[in-house]
Design an enzyme around this catalytic site. Structure first.
Site, PDB file in Angstrom:
ATOM      1  N   HIS A  58     -10.443  -5.251  -3.088  1.00 57.34           N
ATOM      2  CA  HIS A  58      -9.306  -5.597  -2.802  1.00 57.34           C
ATOM      3  C   HIS A  58      -8.890  -6.242  -1.213  1.00 57.34           C
ATOM      4  O   HIS A  58      -9.812  -5.352  -0.500  1.00 57.34           O
ATOM      5  CB  HIS A  58      -8.180  -4.482  -3.093  1.00 57.34           C
ATOM      6  CG  HIS A  58      -8.484  -3.300  -2.584  1.00 57.34           C
ATOM      7  ND1 HIS A  58      -9.531  -2.367  -3.153  1.00 57.34           N
ATOM      8  CD2 HIS A  58      -8.281  -2.480  -1.166  1.00 57.34           C
ATOM      9  CE1 HIS A  58      -9.704  -1.340  -2.455  1.00 57.34           C
ATOM     10  NE2 HIS A  58      -9.135  -1.444  -1.273  1.00 57.34           N
ATOM     11  N   ASP A  88       0.803  -1.206   0.013  1.00 59.24           N
ATOM     12  CA  ASP A  88       0.200  -0.060   0.151  1.00 59.24           C
ATOM     13  C   ASP A  88       1.036   1.108   0.064  1.00 59.24           C
ATOM     14  O   ASP A  88       1.822   1.252   0.608  1.00 59.24           O
ATOM     15  CB  ASP A  88      -0.945   0.002   1.176  1.00 59.24           C
ATOM     16  CG  ASP A  88      -1.986   1.087   1.158  1.00 59.24           C
ATOM     17  OD1 ASP A  88      -3.197   0.522   0.777  1.00 59.24           O
ATOM     18  OD2 ASP A  88      -1.799   2.189   1.145  1.00 59.24           O
ATOM     19  N   ILE A  89       0.427   2.318  -0.865  1.00 56.32           N
ATOM     20  CA  ILE A  89       1.468   3.309  -1.024  1.00 56.32           C
ATOM     21  C   ILE A  89       1.366   4.346   0.255  1.00 56.32           C
ATOM     22  O   ILE A  89       2.362   5.255   0.503  1.00 56.32           O
ATOM     23  CB  ILE A  89       0.707   4.299  -2.266  1.00 56.32           C
ATOM     24  CG1 ILE A  89       2.070   5.181  -2.815  1.00 56.32           C
ATOM     25  CG2 ILE A  89      -0.191   5.033  -2.004  1.00 56.32           C
ATOM     26  CD1 ILE A  89       1.882   5.560  -4.365  1.00 56.32           C
ATOM     27  N   ASN A 146     -12.430  -3.354   2.740  1.00 61.75           N
ATOM     28  CA  ASN A 146     -13.495  -2.206   2.768  1.00 61.75           C
ATOM     29  C   ASN A 146     -14.747  -2.318   1.633  1.00 61.75           C
ATOM     30  O   ASN A 146     -14.145  -2.330   0.604  1.00 61.75           O
ATOM     31  CB  ASN A 146     -12.778  -1.129   2.834  1.00 61.75           C
ATOM     32  CG  ASN A 146     -12.024  -0.666   3.998  1.00 61.75           C
ATOM     33  OD1 ASN A 146     -12.309  -1.071   5.138  1.00 61.75           O
ATOM     34  ND2 ASN A 146     -10.511  -0.127   3.771  1.00 61.75           N
ATOM     35  N   GLU A 180     -12.433   3.550  -1.056  1.00 66.19           N
ATOM     36  CA  GLU A 180     -11.879   4.624  -1.910  1.00 66.19           C
ATOM     37  C   GLU A 180     -11.961   4.240  -3.287  1.00 66.19           C
ATOM     38  O   GLU A 180     -11.948   4.866  -4.316  1.00 66.19           O
ATOM     39  CB  GLU A 180     -10.480   5.038  -1.463  1.00 66.19           C
ATOM     40  CG  GLU A 180     -10.474   5.683  -0.263  1.00 66.19           C
ATOM     41  CD  GLU A 180      -8.976   6.125   0.238  1.00 66.19           C
ATOM     42  OE1 GLU A 180      -7.782   5.701  -0.604  1.00 66.19           O
ATOM     43  OE2 GLU A 180      -8.853   6.304   1.572  1.00 66.19           O
TER      44      GLU A 180
HETATM   45  P1  AMP Z   1      -9.846   1.310   0.246  1.00 65.10           P
HETATM   46  O1  AMP Z   1      -9.867   2.352   1.262  1.00 65.10           O
HETATM   47  O2  AMP Z   1     -10.109  -0.049   0.972  1.00 65.10           O
HETATM   48  O3  AMP Z   1     -10.486   1.452  -0.933  1.00 65.10           O
HETATM   49  O4  AMP Z   1      -8.085   1.189   0.064  1.00 65.10           O
HETATM   50  C1  AMP Z   1      -7.563   1.826  -0.815  1.00 65.10           C
HETATM   51  C2  AMP Z   1      -6.196   1.809  -0.629  1.00 65.10           C
HETATM   52  O5  AMP Z   1      -5.284   2.006  -1.775  1.00 65.10           O
HETATM   53  C3  AMP Z   1      -5.453   2.727   0.347  1.00 65.10           C
HETATM   54  O6  AMP Z   1      -5.136   2.126   1.638  1.00 65.10           O
HETATM   55  C4  AMP Z   1      -4.622   3.483  -0.417  1.00 65.10           C
HETATM   56  O7  AMP Z   1      -3.403   4.136   0.364  1.00 65.10           O
HETATM   57  C5  AMP Z   1      -4.101   2.520  -1.290  1.00 65.10           C
HETATM   58  N1  AMP Z   1      -3.627   2.988  -2.554  1.00 65.10           N
HETATM   59  C6  AMP Z   1      -4.043   4.207  -3.472  1.00 65.10           C
HETATM   60  N2  AMP Z   1      -3.024   4.309  -4.559  1.00 65.10           N
HETATM   61  C7  AMP Z   1      -2.448   3.348  -4.411  1.00 65.10           C
HETATM   62  C8  AMP Z   1      -1.169   3.001  -5.423  1.00 65.10           C
HETATM   63  N3  AMP Z   1      -1.082   3.629  -6.263  1.00 65.10           N
HETATM   64  N4  AMP Z   1      -0.435   1.916  -4.946  1.00 65.10           N
HETATM   65  C9  AMP Z   1      -0.723   1.422  -3.597  1.00 65.10           C
HETATM   66  N5  AMP Z   1      -1.594   1.516  -3.003  1.00 65.10           N
HETATM   67  C10 AMP Z   1      -2.451   2.552  -3.591  1.00 65.10           C
END
Ligand code: AMP
Ligand code: ZN
Length: 110
Positions: free
Chosen positions: A97, A30-31, A84, A92
């Site tokens: 995932h 995760d970024i 989530n 988000e």
């Molecule tokens: P969710 O809130 O469950 O949709 O989680 C989305 C996750 O994706 C968050 O924890 C973000 O930090 C992560 N995320 C967003 N963009 C990237 C990216 N380019 N590479 C890796 N993780 C990401």
């Protein structure tokens, strides 16, 4: 799917820090990690919600989670697996995932 961030990562159009990959999923860091170890296990097929996943996809992701925990050294200390789903959960990215979180004690359930 066009314009989906995770589809673009899976297609190799955008970079990621990959941990492992199978025919069903790609796992990458995760970024913006919310724990010392924070990996996203992302199905290669674009679906919005986990209930749309096929049994073989979800099975592969769960087996993979143990392998990822082993690789990143949290298998023995424990970790959390989390989907989530929708607004209240704070989803988000509309590409289902599975989060793997570990490396420190979790601070409560909710
Ligand atoms: P969710 O809130 O469950 O949709 O989680 C989305 C996750 O994706 C968050 O924890 C973000 O930090 C992560 N995320 C967003 N963009 C990237 C990216 N380019 N590479 C890796 N993780 C990401
Ligand atoms: Zn997608």
């Amino acid at each position: 799917m066009e314009n989906c961030l995770f589809c673009r990562i899976i297609e190799g159009e955008l970079p990621c820090e990959k941990v492992i990959e199978t025919s069903h999923y790609m796992a990458f860091k995760d970024i913006h990690p919310k724990a010392p170890v924070h990996v996203l296990i992302v199905p290669k097929r674009h679906v919005e919600r986990p209930e749309e996943l096929r049994p073989e996809e979800i099975g592969d992701m769960l087996v993979g989670s143990e392998e990822i925990a082993q690789i990143l050294g949290v298998k023995d200390t424990g970790y959390r697996l989390l989907f989530n789903i929708g607004k209240h959960a704070g989803q988000e990215i509309d590409h289902a995932h599975l989060h793997l979180l570990g490396g420190a004690p979790a601070k409560g359930m909710y």
